[in-house]
Design an enzyme around this catalytic site. Structure first.
Site, PDB file in Angstrom:
ATOM      1  N   HIS A 151     -49.395 -10.348 -20.109  1.00 28.16           N
ATOM      2  CA  HIS A 151     -50.489  -9.540 -19.551  1.00 28.16           C
ATOM      3  C   HIS A 151     -50.209  -8.062 -19.736  1.00 28.16           C
ATOM      4  O   HIS A 151     -49.094  -7.639 -20.040  1.00 28.16           O
ATOM      5  CB  HIS A 151     -50.682  -9.840 -18.061  1.00 28.16           C
ATOM      6  CG  HIS A 151     -49.522  -9.410 -17.202  1.00 28.16           C
ATOM      7  ND1 HIS A 151     -48.317 -10.085 -17.152  1.00 28.16           N
ATOM      8  CD2 HIS A 151     -49.375  -8.357 -16.363  1.00 28.16           C
ATOM      9  CE1 HIS A 151     -47.493  -9.483 -16.322  1.00 28.16           C
ATOM     10  NE2 HIS A 151     -48.104  -8.421 -15.842  1.00 28.16           N
ATOM     11  N   ASP A 171     -50.928  -4.669 -17.159  1.00 28.64           N
ATOM     12  CA  ASP A 171     -51.018  -4.657 -15.696  1.00 28.64           C
ATOM     13  C   ASP A 171     -52.433  -4.391 -15.162  1.00 28.64           C
ATOM     14  O   ASP A 171     -53.133  -3.489 -15.633  1.00 28.64           O
ATOM     15  CB  ASP A 171     -50.031  -3.638 -15.119  1.00 28.64           C
ATOM     16  CG  ASP A 171     -48.611  -4.193 -15.159  1.00 28.64           C
ATOM     17  OD1 ASP A 171     -48.449  -5.414 -14.988  1.00 28.64           O
ATOM     18  OD2 ASP A 171     -47.671  -3.414 -15.378  1.00 28.64           O
ATOM     19  N   ARG A 223     -40.837  -1.385  -9.076  1.00 29.26           N
ATOM     20  CA  ARG A 223     -41.918  -1.076 -10.031  1.00 29.26           C
ATOM     21  C   ARG A 223     -42.844   0.027  -9.508  1.00 29.26           C
ATOM     22  O   ARG A 223     -43.256   0.004  -8.351  1.00 29.26           O
ATOM     23  CB  ARG A 223     -42.750  -2.338 -10.274  1.00 29.26           C
ATOM     24  CG  ARG A 223     -43.807  -2.140 -11.331  1.00 29.26           C
ATOM     25  CD  ARG A 223     -44.514  -3.439 -11.623  1.00 29.26           C
ATOM     26  NE  ARG A 223     -45.681  -3.577 -10.784  1.00 29.26           N
ATOM     27  CZ  ARG A 223     -46.721  -4.355 -11.105  1.00 29.26           C
ATOM     28  NH1 ARG A 223     -46.698  -5.065 -12.215  1.00 29.26           N
ATOM     29  NH2 ARG A 223     -47.757  -4.442 -10.314  1.00 29.26           N
TER      30      ARG A 223
HETATM   31  C1  SIN Z   1     -44.407  -7.219 -14.169  1.00 30.76           C
HETATM   32  O1  SIN Z   1     -45.295  -7.915 -14.644  1.00 30.76           O
HETATM   33  O2  SIN Z   1     -44.595  -6.053 -13.823  1.00 30.76           O
HETATM   34  C2  SIN Z   1     -42.993  -7.791 -14.026  1.00 30.76           C
HETATM   35  C3  SIN Z   1     -42.197  -7.615 -15.267  1.00 30.76           C
HETATM   36  C4  SIN Z   1     -40.778  -8.139 -15.113  1.00 30.76           C
HETATM   37  O3  SIN Z   1     -40.432  -8.679 -14.058  1.00 30.76           O
HETATM   38  O4  SIN Z   1     -39.986  -8.005 -16.053  1.00 30.76           O
END
Ligand code: SIN
Length: 281
Positions: free
Chosen positions: A103, A105, A272
């Site tokens: 995906h 984001d 994140r």
């Molecule tokens: C995400 O989709 O932001 C997670 C990516 C990850 O855990 O490496």
């Protein structure tokens, strides 16, 4: 502050996507020129990686704020003192990894984030890598006739698509904001033009795209299924092996990502931050 710009090294890790940036300590306030060099590396390589960074949540936010305005993730609460930082967590007893599907984001938002910055806190002894795929090349790798058809199509993207919704289930259960996934849906061009580079990128993804506007899901499925396979072929991809203190910074406007779920029985925790984006065109 002044620093030696030539000390900032940009080392591509594949012929397609991804570069490691060396010679930068992001716990320090970097000059505008250094930020400009890092931003150019992001535009050139779609995802950049930094190693061995020792930073607090406040320092992560200070660094990423030099590139844009941090956003709030709609479905899972952020850290208590830093709501813009979402913990991306998988616990030893869990089997589902957050975002565990290809995906870009939150494409179900009217203005999806331009970029995402992930900082590794705790990792499994092996595994838990993240893959990235170049969506400029995915678009450019199609025939001119097929590109012309796609250029005129709009995609409907939903947060409620089952495959992606179930990857949030553990975190929504313990730290959900209470927002219903069904309320978030957005229409975006199937091919978007990057506002900074002017290049065209494929902008559908298997996590969120449900159909083409004006068509049923059944009518859309054959072309979408083809695009989902096409857009992640190995020639468009890189794979990043995390270490504690690693950071990945990717451009959601032209790259997709996929966290590999091969570390059951271990904890993986990353912090994140997403940066606000504009309306895709
Ligand atoms: C995400 O989709 O932001 C997670 C990516 C990850 O855990 O490496």
């Amino acid at each position: 502050m002044s620093e030696d710009l030539s000390a900032i090294e940009v080392r591509p890790i594949t012929g397609s996507i991804g570069a490691e940036i060396g010679g930068v300590d992001i716990s320090q306030k970097l000059s505008a020129a250094a930020i400009g060099k890092i931003r150019q590396a992001l535009l050139d390589h779609l995802v950049i990686f930094l190693r061995d960074q020792e930073i607090s949540p406040a320092q992560q936010l200070a660094f990423v704020s030099r590139f844009g305005e941090p956003d709030i993730y709609p479905f899972v609460k952020g850290l208590e003192d830093y709501p813009q930082i979402t913990p991306i967590l998988k616990l030893p007893e869990e089997t589902v990894n957050f975002g565990g599907i290809w995906h870009s984001d939150t494409v179900y938002q009217p203005r999806p984030p331009m970029a995402t910055v992930l900082y590794a806190k705790q990792l499994p002894p092996t595994g838990g890598d993240t893959l990235f795929a170049n969506q400029y090349q995915a678009y450019e790798g199609l025939s001119a006739s097929f590109r012309r058809i796609l250029d005129d199509l709009t995609a409907v993207n939903s947060a409620a698509k089952g495959s992606a919704a179930q990857t949030r289930s553990d975190r929504v259960a313990d730290a959900g904001t209470g927002l219903a996934a069904g309320v978030m849906e957005a229409e975006h061009p199937v091919v978007r033009t990057h506002p900074e580079t002017g290049r065209k990128a494929l902008y559908v993804n298997t996590g969120h795209t449900v159909r083409f506007k004006g068509m049923t899901e059944a009518e859309s499925a054959p072309i979408l299924d083809f695009l989902y396979r096409h857009q992640i072929q190995p020639e468009f991809c890189c794979r990043f092996a995390w270490r504690p203190g690693s950071m990945a910074f990717w451009d959601n406007r032209c790259a997709q990502h996929y966290p590999v779920n091969d570390y059951h029985g271990h904890t993986r925790l990353l912090h994140r931050v997403t940066l606000k984006g504009d309306k895709p065109y």
